[in-house]
Design an enzyme around this catalytic site. Structure first.
Site, PDB file in Angstrom:
ATOM      1  N   SER A 292      -3.865  -3.966   2.748  1.00  0.00           N
ATOM      2  CA  SER A 292      -3.002  -2.841   2.385  1.00  0.00           C
ATOM      3  C   SER A 292      -1.543  -3.276   2.226  1.00  0.00           C
ATOM      4  O   SER A 292      -1.272  -4.168   1.434  1.00  0.00           O
ATOM      5  CB  SER A 292      -3.171  -1.750   3.442  1.00  0.00           C
ATOM      6  OG  SER A 292      -2.824  -0.531   2.884  1.00  0.00           O
ATOM      7  N   LYS A 296      -0.038  -6.514  -0.088  1.00  0.00           N
ATOM      8  CA  LYS A 296       1.093  -6.641  -1.014  1.00  0.00           C
ATOM      9  C   LYS A 296       1.922  -7.865  -0.595  1.00  0.00           C
ATOM     10  O   LYS A 296       2.281  -8.715  -1.412  1.00  0.00           O
ATOM     11  CB  LYS A 296       1.982  -5.383  -0.965  1.00  0.00           C
ATOM     12  CG  LYS A 296       1.250  -4.033  -1.092  1.00  0.00           C
ATOM     13  CD  LYS A 296       2.217  -2.858  -0.985  1.00  0.00           C
ATOM     14  CE  LYS A 296       1.652  -1.533  -0.470  1.00  0.00           C
ATOM     15  NZ  LYS A 296       0.601  -0.879  -1.154  1.00  0.00           N
ATOM     16  N   TRP A 383      -6.645   6.093  -3.548  1.00  0.00           N
ATOM     17  CA  TRP A 383      -5.183   5.990  -3.434  1.00  0.00           C
ATOM     18  C   TRP A 383      -4.692   4.602  -3.880  1.00  0.00           C
ATOM     19  O   TRP A 383      -3.633   4.454  -4.452  1.00  0.00           O
ATOM     20  CB  TRP A 383      -4.820   6.254  -1.965  1.00  0.00           C
ATOM     21  CG  TRP A 383      -3.383   6.279  -1.590  1.00  0.00           C
ATOM     22  CD1 TRP A 383      -2.757   5.406  -0.729  1.00  0.00           C
ATOM     23  CD2 TRP A 383      -2.379   7.221  -1.986  1.00  0.00           C
ATOM     24  NE1 TRP A 383      -1.444   5.754  -0.584  1.00  0.00           N
ATOM     25  CE2 TRP A 383      -1.179   6.860  -1.337  1.00  0.00           C
ATOM     26  CE3 TRP A 383      -2.382   8.332  -2.830  1.00  0.00           C
ATOM     27  CZ2 TRP A 383       0.015   7.570  -1.510  1.00  0.00           C
ATOM     28  CZ3 TRP A 383      -1.194   9.040  -3.000  1.00  0.00           C
ATOM     29  CH2 TRP A 383      -0.014   8.648  -2.347  1.00  0.00           C
ATOM     30  N   HIS A 433     -10.627   2.894   2.938  1.00  0.00           N
ATOM     31  CA  HIS A 433      -9.522   1.964   3.086  1.00  0.00           C
ATOM     32  C   HIS A 433      -9.590   1.308   4.471  1.00  0.00           C
ATOM     33  O   HIS A 433      -9.348   1.964   5.482  1.00  0.00           O
ATOM     34  CB  HIS A 433      -8.242   2.803   2.959  1.00  0.00           C
ATOM     35  CG  HIS A 433      -6.984   2.015   2.923  1.00  0.00           C
ATOM     36  ND1 HIS A 433      -6.635   1.245   1.848  1.00  0.00           N
ATOM     37  CD2 HIS A 433      -5.980   1.898   3.826  1.00  0.00           C
ATOM     38  CE1 HIS A 433      -5.453   0.683   2.085  1.00  0.00           C
ATOM     39  NE2 HIS A 433      -5.040   1.060   3.277  1.00  0.00           N
TER      40      HIS A 433
END
Ligand code: GTR
Length: 453
Positions: A292, A296, A383, A433
Site C-alpha cells: 500500500s 508506493k 480503491w 486490501h
C-alpha cells in the site's frame, strides 16, 4: 485523547467521506487517455538503445518524478550510526537469529561537518530500530527482503523481547490496537520466509517519518541541509516559489521538497547500507517489498537505488503502481487532500488534471529495469485500481524488452491466482486490501527465480 488528535481524526474522516463521494468504480467511465511516451526523448527523438535509455531518457523521467511527484531526495549524506541492542540466536524455535539494531540519524554531515543550521544541537537526531531475522540453516550468504511494517516491530511477532518503535507514541494513542504485540503477524509469515532461506529486515515506517501531516518536523527531513530554510532557492522550474503548505513558521518549503514517501524510500536505502555490513547477507540479492503506501515508497526506492534487485509493490494503488490517467478509485486530488504530507507540493498542480501530468506510473516501473519488478493486486481492492496496477506493469514492458528481458505479453488481465513471472511479474488474488501468505508465496517464487535459488 488530546484535542489535536480529535481534530485530526475529524479532518481525516471528513476528507475521506468527501473523497469517497466522487469516486469512479465504473470501467465504462474511465476517461480515454494517452500515456506519456516511454521511449521518446523530450525533444521528440525515439529511444532505440539501452545506452540512450540510460543516459538520456531515464534521467528525464527520474527528474520528472522527483520534481513533480515525490520531491527531490537530498544529495547530501547525513551521519548514521548503528548499535546492536539485542541478538538472539534462538528465535523462531531455533530457526533464526534476530538482531535489533538502533539506527541514529544525525544532522551532522557524514564527515562530521556541521548540520543544516551551522550548529549541531542534541535535538537534531532521530532514532529507528531495525529488526533483522537471519535463517540459521544456511550455506553461505542469504538473500534478504527489506520492508517496513506499519505498527512497529513488536506487531509482527509474539517475541516479547522485540522492542516498540521509538516513534509510535507520536502517532498512536497509548493503548490503541497498534500497541498490542503481534497485531500484524498475519502480514509477516516469518517462518515461511525463513524456511525458504531468506532473511527479513524490517523497521517501523513511523521511525523515518511518523505518518501524520503534522509530523514532518519529527521526521528525518529536518536533519538535512536546506530544510525549510529561506536561503533555499525558489523552484527554478516552475518559477513559482513555494506553496508553503507544509512549511513551518515563516519559512516555506520548496515545492519540490521531499515528503513522507521520499523519506520512507530514503530510509529503506539506509537499511541496505547497514545490510551491506552484515557478513550473513548477500548484498547482491536484496529485495524490497512494500504494501500500500509502502508499496508506493518501495517503487520509488527501487527506482532510485539500484541495490534493490527485486522490487515488489503489494496493492500500492494511486501514487504506486496504478496508472493515474485511469482516474479509477483513488485519484490525485483525493490522495493529496487526505495525505498532504506524502507527495511534494508540486503534485497538487495535478489535482483533477491527470492528463497534464508529464509522466505516469508505468514509467516508474520502467525505471527499475533491468532489475526485476513485481506488482500485485487484490480483486476487492478497487480503491487501488487493480486494472490500473496491472496495466502499468504491462506498459513498462518496452524498456525491459530494450534490455532483451521478458515482460508481460498481453494487456488482458490474468485470472485470479495465475501469477505472471517474467522479468516483470504480476498477480491478482481474491480478497481485500492486505498482504496474505499467498502474496508472500508468489514473492518468494519470484525472488527464487531471479536470485537463482
Ligand atoms: C489508503 C490510501 C491508499 C493506501 C492505503 C494504505 O487510505 O488512500 O493510497 O496507501 O491507505 O496505505 O493502506
Amino acid at each position: 485523547m488530546k484535542r489535536d488528535a480529535w481534530i485530526l481524526i475529524a479532518w481525516l474522516c471528513a476528507s475521506m467521506l468527501l473523497a469517497q463521494h466522487n469516486v469512479n468504480y465504473d470501467e465504462e467511465k474511465v476517461p480515454k487517455y494517452v500515456l506519456p511516451e516511454l521511449l521518446q526523448l523530450q525533444n521528440g527523438e525515439k529511444v532505440t538503445s539501452v545506452e540512450q535509455w540510460e543516459k538520456q531518457r531515464r534521467p528525464e523521467i527520474m527528474e520528472l518524478f522527483a520534481s513533480e511527484v515525490y520531491g527531490r531526495t537530498p544529495t547530501d549524506r547525513i551521519k548514521v550510526t548503528y548499535e546492536t541492542i539485542t541478538e538472539n540466536p534462538n528465535a523462531l524455535k531455533g530457526k533464526a537469529t534476530t538482531r535489533q539494531v538502533r539506527f541514529t540519524f544525525s544532522s551532522e554531515g557524514e564527515n562530521g561537518d556541521k548540520g543544516r543550521n551551522g550548529s549541531v544541537s542534541e535535538d537534531e537526531t532521530r532514532e529507528a530500530i531495525l529488526l533483522l531475522y537471519i535463517p540459521n540453516k544456511r550455506k553461505g550468504k542469504v538473500p534478504v527482503f527489506v520492508g517496513y511494517n506499519y505498527n512497529g516491530n513488536h506487531s509482527i511477532t509474539h517475541d516479547i523481547k522485540v522492542l516498540y518503535p521509538p516513534t509510535l507514541h507520536l502517532v498512536e494513542e497509548l493503548g490503541s490496537p497498534a500497541w498490542e504485540r503481534d497485531n500484524q503477524t498475519r502480514r509477516w509469515p516469518l517462518e515461511i520466509i525463513i524456511d525458504r532461506g531468506y532473511a527479513i529486515a524490517t523497521m517501523c515506517y513511523h521511525d523515518i517519518f511518523p505518518d501524520n501531516p503534522s509530523m514532518k518536523e519529527r521526521s528525518v527531513i529536518p536533519l538535512f541541509t536546506g530544510y525549510s530554510s529561506n536561503n533555499r532557492p525558489t523552484n527554478e522550474k516552475t518559477g513559482s516559489g513555494s506553496t508553503g503548505t507544509t512549511g513551518q513558521d515563516s519559512s516555506q518549503s520548496a515545492s519540490d521538497e521531499w515528503q513522507a514517501i521520499g523519506a520512507w524510500a530514503w530510509g529503506s536505502s539506509r537499511i541496505v547500507d547497514y545490510l551491506e555490513t552484515q557478513k550473513e547477507i548477500d548484498s547482491d540479492k536484496i529485495a524490497i517489498m512494500g504494501h500500500s503506501r509502502q508499496g508506493k515508497a518501495a517503487l520509488w526506492a527501487g527506482a532510485q537505488d539500484e541495490r534493490f534487485k527485486v522490487v515488489i509493490s503489494n496493492d500500492s494503488g494511486c501514487g504506486g503502481a496504478a496508472l493515474f490517467r485511469r482516474e479509477f478509485g483513488e485519484t490525485i486530488e483525493i490522495i493529496n487532500n487526505t495525505f498532504p504530507h506524502w507527495f511534494c507540493d508540486n503534485f497538487q498542480k495535478y489535482n483533477k488534471r491527470e492528463p497534464s501530468l508529464p509522466i505516469d506510473q508505468h514509467q516508474l516501473i520502467a525505471l527499475i529495469a533491468p532489475r526485476k519488478a513485481y506488482v500485485a493486486s487484490a480483486n476487492e481492492d478497487l480503491w487501488a485500481d487493480p486494472k490500473g496496477e496491472f496495466l502499468s506493469a504491462y506498459h513498462a514492458g518496452p524498456v525491459y524488452r530494450l534490455y532483451a528481458l521478458s515482460a508481460i505479453d498481453s494487456d488482458t488481465m490474468p485470472k485470479l491466482h495465475a501469477p505472471i513471472m517474467e522479468d516483470i511479474g504480476y498477480h491478482i488474488r481474491a480478497g481485500k486490501h492486505d498482504v496474505t501468505d499467498y502474496d508472500w508465496k508468489c514473492y518468494l517464487d519470484f525472488a527464487d527465480k531471479h536470485f537463482k535459488k
